[in-house]
Write a protein that holds these residues in place. Structure first.
Motif, PDB file in Angstrom:
ATOM      1  N   TYR A  40      22.716  -5.921  29.127  1.00  0.00           N
ATOM      2  CA  TYR A  40      21.732  -4.623  29.345  1.00  0.00           C
ATOM      3  C   TYR A  40      21.086  -5.155  30.861  1.00  0.00           C
ATOM      4  O   TYR A  40      20.017  -4.688  31.093  1.00  0.00           O
ATOM      5  N   SER A  41      21.983  -5.350  31.653  1.00  0.00           N
ATOM      6  CA  SER A  41      21.371  -5.462  33.323  1.00  0.00           C
ATOM      7  C   SER A  41      21.042  -4.182  33.736  1.00  0.00           C
ATOM      8  O   SER A  41      20.260  -3.863  34.660  1.00  0.00           O
ATOM      9  N   ASP A  42      21.520  -2.924  33.071  1.00  0.00           N
ATOM     10  CA  ASP A  42      21.368  -1.897  33.545  1.00  0.00           C
ATOM     11  C   ASP A  42      19.874  -1.279  33.428  1.00  0.00           C
ATOM     12  O   ASP A  42      19.345  -0.501  34.087  1.00  0.00           O
ATOM     13  N   SER A  43      19.621  -1.829  32.205  1.00  0.00           N
ATOM     14  CA  SER A  43      17.813  -1.517  31.993  1.00  0.00           C
ATOM     15  C   SER A  43      17.061  -2.761  32.380  1.00  0.00           C
ATOM     16  O   SER A  43      15.806  -2.483  31.960  1.00  0.00           O
ATOM     17  N   GLY A  44      17.576  -3.774  32.947  1.00  0.00           N
ATOM     18  CA  GLY A  44      16.716  -4.821  33.425  1.00  0.00           C
ATOM     19  C   GLY A  44      16.226  -5.610  32.316  1.00  0.00           C
ATOM     20  O   GLY A  44      15.289  -6.442  32.399  1.00  0.00           O
ATOM     21  N   ARG A  45      16.869  -5.823  31.250  1.00  0.00           N
ATOM     22  CA  ARG A  45      16.931  -6.332  29.847  1.00  0.00           C
ATOM     23  C   ARG A  45      17.322  -7.792  30.017  1.00  0.00           C
ATOM     24  O   ARG A  45      17.319  -8.677  29.406  1.00  0.00           O
ATOM     25  N   ARG A  46      18.291  -7.897  30.938  1.00  0.00           N
ATOM     26  CA  ARG A  46      19.302  -9.139  30.614  1.00  0.00           C
ATOM     27  C   ARG A  46      18.356 -10.509  31.368  1.00  0.00           C
ATOM     28  O   ARG A  46      17.835 -10.354  32.320  1.00  0.00           O
ATOM     29  N   THR A  47      18.821 -11.636  30.610  1.00  0.00           N
ATOM     30  CA  THR A  47      18.270 -12.935  30.990  1.00  0.00           C
ATOM     31  C   THR A  47      19.535 -13.631  31.527  1.00  0.00           C
ATOM     32  O   THR A  47      20.741 -13.849  31.022  1.00  0.00           O
ATOM     33  N   TYR A  48      19.446 -14.514  32.711  1.00  0.00           N
ATOM     34  CA  TYR A  48      20.392 -14.949  33.412  1.00  0.00           C
ATOM     35  C   TYR A  48      20.649 -16.411  33.042  1.00  0.00           C
ATOM     36  O   TYR A  48      19.899 -16.976  32.514  1.00  0.00           O
ATOM     37  N   ASP A  49      21.848 -17.090  33.263  1.00  0.00           N
ATOM     38  CA  ASP A  49      22.411 -18.462  32.919  1.00  0.00           C
ATOM     39  C   ASP A  49      21.409 -19.388  32.971  1.00  0.00           C
ATOM     40  O   ASP A  49      20.885 -20.126  32.484  1.00  0.00           O
ATOM     41  N   PRO A  50      20.648 -19.446  34.431  1.00  0.00           N
ATOM     42  CA  PRO A  50      19.658 -20.421  34.712  1.00  0.00           C
ATOM     43  C   PRO A  50      18.567 -20.481  33.661  1.00  0.00           C
ATOM     44  O   PRO A  50      18.083 -21.504  33.302  1.00  0.00           O
ATOM     45  N   GLN A  51      18.108 -19.350  33.824  1.00  0.00           N
ATOM     46  CA  GLN A  51      16.918 -19.123  32.770  1.00  0.00           C
ATOM     47  C   GLN A  51      17.094 -19.186  31.110  1.00  0.00           C
ATOM     48  O   GLN A  51      16.619 -20.187  30.647  1.00  0.00           O
ATOM     49  N   ILE A  52      18.575 -18.992  30.801  1.00  0.00           N
ATOM     50  CA  ILE A  52      18.953 -19.341  29.370  1.00  0.00           C
ATOM     51  C   ILE A  52      18.923 -20.870  29.315  1.00  0.00           C
ATOM     52  O   ILE A  52      18.580 -21.426  28.349  1.00  0.00           O
ATOM     53  N   LYS A  53      19.414 -21.738  30.305  1.00  0.00           N
ATOM     54  CA  LYS A  53      19.506 -22.936  30.135  1.00  0.00           C
ATOM     55  C   LYS A  53      18.276 -23.708  30.018  1.00  0.00           C
ATOM     56  O   LYS A  53      17.941 -24.713  29.319  1.00  0.00           O
ATOM     57  N   GLU A  54      17.361 -23.145  30.826  1.00  0.00           N
ATOM     58  CA  GLU A  54      16.148 -23.716  30.719  1.00  0.00           C
ATOM     59  C   GLU A  54      15.250 -23.360  29.402  1.00  0.00           C
ATOM     60  O   GLU A  54      14.724 -24.320  28.815  1.00  0.00           O
ATOM     61  N   LEU A  55      15.335 -22.207  28.978  1.00  0.00           N
ATOM     62  CA  LEU A  55      15.014 -21.907  27.644  1.00  0.00           C
ATOM     63  C   LEU A  55      15.488 -22.827  26.529  1.00  0.00           C
ATOM     64  O   LEU A  55      14.940 -23.501  25.514  1.00  0.00           O
ATOM     65  N   LEU A  56      16.850 -23.127  26.428  1.00  0.00           N
ATOM     66  CA  LEU A  56      17.650 -24.083  25.708  1.00  0.00           C
ATOM     67  C   LEU A  56      17.172 -25.540  25.749  1.00  0.00           C
ATOM     68  O   LEU A  56      16.984 -26.215  24.709  1.00  0.00           O
ATOM     69  N   GLU A  57      16.883 -25.982  27.085  1.00  0.00           N
ATOM     70  CA  GLU A  57      16.178 -27.242  27.195  1.00  0.00           C
ATOM     71  C   GLU A  57      14.965 -27.428  26.412  1.00  0.00           C
ATOM     72  O   GLU A  57      14.686 -28.469  25.989  1.00  0.00           O
ATOM     73  N   TYR A  58      14.056 -26.497  26.699  1.00  0.00           N
ATOM     74  CA  TYR A  58      12.889 -26.396  25.942  1.00  0.00           C
ATOM     75  C   TYR A  58      13.252 -26.523  24.491  1.00  0.00           C
ATOM     76  O   TYR A  58      12.411 -27.128  23.656  1.00  0.00           O
ATOM     77  N   SER A  59      13.899 -25.699  23.686  1.00  0.00           N
ATOM     78  CA  SER A  59      14.117 -25.688  22.433  1.00  0.00           C
ATOM     79  C   SER A  59      14.689 -27.069  21.818  1.00  0.00           C
ATOM     80  O   SER A  59      14.620 -27.034  20.702  1.00  0.00           O
ATOM     81  N   SER A  60      15.459 -27.789  22.814  1.00  0.00           N
ATOM     82  CA  SER A  60      15.784 -28.883  22.099  1.00  0.00           C
ATOM     83  C   SER A  60      14.700 -29.994  21.520  1.00  0.00           C
ATOM     84  O   SER A  60      14.924 -30.807  20.822  1.00  0.00           O
TER      85      SER A  60
END
Length: 432
Positions: A152-172
């Motif tokens: 959904y990059s077309d509607s600005g809803r996409r989250t990108y890999d560096p952000q996903i990685k940071e979120l996953l690190e916090y979720s650990s």
């Protein structure tokens, strides 16, 4: 004296059915006893299944602004009650900064005030800017999950890999789950000339499979915790199990939906193909069959309930069709008819554990909330017309192996012997 006695039923306790009686005091299960004990009210559940109240971790009520899904929290929760769902988890509108969370939560809480069953929310992000602050606010509001989109990059809803990685690190750290709508953005083709018959070209299963493997690799690298919503293809699940079987069902949890097990993409080819449009789409019969064969690797079932009327969906081009279908009212009927008792844990205790609702919810045991569903599996029936605000259901005419008879929340009947009585649902994510 107990407030409510449910007697003579086949009670699902710790993965097995036991012929016994359940006693409720206040809003809790106070006793489980083979003996008949004194109670103000008695419900005879002879030959019925007495199950924990179902938990649907994935619904969309009153979604959207320009085109809004037709089931709001009132009508949607009525559908839940008729389907044996005692708790659902919806989503906050997507936010990019921590400052937006308070308003996003307040807005959805206001809309949910008329819910007849219990409810909670997932935080949703789009291209998040201040992740550390977002995590802090997540914990402040006792939210237990963050939903993101890899497309959904077309509607600005996409989250990108560096952000996903940071979120996953916090979720650990283990106190929340990252949830992800997983499709590879550059494999999505939004050709404006596509019709419903072209939905598999627009959103191919390869987009799901390739991105799921990529995200699984990130989960393993970060030791994070992720919940994949609405897996649609058996090929995706097979690929995940072949490469990441050590994390599937542990740190990488897989949700799928009843429609992906019961329907295939052939439905898109008819004159009413528009009725069967959702993202990700229904898959080929090969992929559906393969998904059914691998049911044991599915952690939980969510309906992704997002209903629209025929008029709202009946358009020539995909770009004009709102994606989504209803189904929370029939989810257990469909899954139980396909998988029998095996579908119970993925619809009760598993989502309760994943989203921090256990041990209060998700099982029948002394001290647990008195949220239960009584199911009559004595005879087959044919699903009839729609129940909520939509004028159709994709499951109409299907044969199923039973029917929800009664739904109990906090010791009170919201549905009793098929009659909807109404109720006052409670928000389940208050800070403890």
């Amino acid at each position: 004296m107990y407030d409510l006695a449910i007697i003579n039923g086949k009670v699902y306790i710790n993965g097995e059915f036991t012929k016994t009686n359940v006693y409720v005091l206040g809003d809790k299960i106070a006793a489980i006893d083979e003996n008949i004990l004194l109670a103000k009210h008695t419900y005879d559940a002879s030959e019925r299944l007495v199950l924990p109240g179902l938990i649907d971790p994935h619904v969309h009520f009153a979604l959207g602004s320009k085109i809004r899904s037709v089931d709001d929290f009132e009508s949607g929760s009525m559908c839940c009650a008729r389907g044996g769902v005692t708790t659902f988890i919806d989503f906050l509108d997507p936010i990019s900064t921590s400052k937006e969370i308070k308003n996003a939560l307040g807005k959805r809480m206001k809309l949910a005030k008329n819910s007849a069953v219990n409810y909670g929310f997932h935080l949703t992000v789009k291209d998040p800017k201040d992740i550390k602050a977002i995590i802090a606010k997540l914990r402040f509001y006792n939210l237990r999950s963050i939903k993101l989109f890899t497309t959904y990059s077309d509607s600005g809803r996409r989250t990108y890999d560096p952000q996903i990685k940071e979120l996953l690190e916090y979720s650990s750290l283990g106190d929340f789950l990252v949830m992800a709508h997983i499709e590879k953005d550059d494999l999505i083709d939004l050709n404006p000339d596509y019709s419903p018959q072209d939905l598999l070209k627009s959103r191919p299963s390869a987009a799901e499979t390739e991105e799921a493997l990529h995200i699984a690799d990130m989960v393993k690298e970060t030791k994070g915790r992720l919940y994949m919503v609405h897996l649609s293809s058996g090929l995706t699940l097979k690929a995940l199990m072949e490469k990441y079987d050590d994390i599937i069902g542990r740190s990488f949890l897989v949700e799928s939906c009843p429609h992906y097990f019961r329907l295939n993409a052939d439905r898109l080819s008819g004159e009413e193909g528009y009725k069967y449009t959702m993202a990700p789409p229904l898959r080929t019969e090969e992929e559906r069959s393969l998904l059914e064969e691998q049911f044991k690797d599915i952690y939980s079932i969510g309906t992704d309930h997002c209903s629209y009327t025929t008029a709202m969906k009946n358009h020539t081009y995909l770009k004009d069709i709102p994606m989504g279908i209803g189904g929370v009212e029939h989810s257990f009927d469909i899954m139980y008819s396909l998988f029998g008792d095996r579908c119970i844990d993925p619809m009760t205790i598993n989502p309760a554990i994943a989203f921090g609702l256990y041990p209060a919810k998700g099982h029948i045991n002394i001290g647990a909330d008195a949220d239960m569903m009584i199911y009559d599996n004595s005879q087959q029936r044919i699903i009839e017309g729609p129940i909520g605000e939509s004028d159709y259901t994709v499951y109409e005419g299907m044969m199923v192996n039973g029917q929800v008879e009664s739904t109990i929340i906090g010791g009170n009947f919201v549905l009793k012997k098929g009659e909807f009585l109404g109720g006052s649902g409670q928000y389940v994510m208050e800070a403890k």
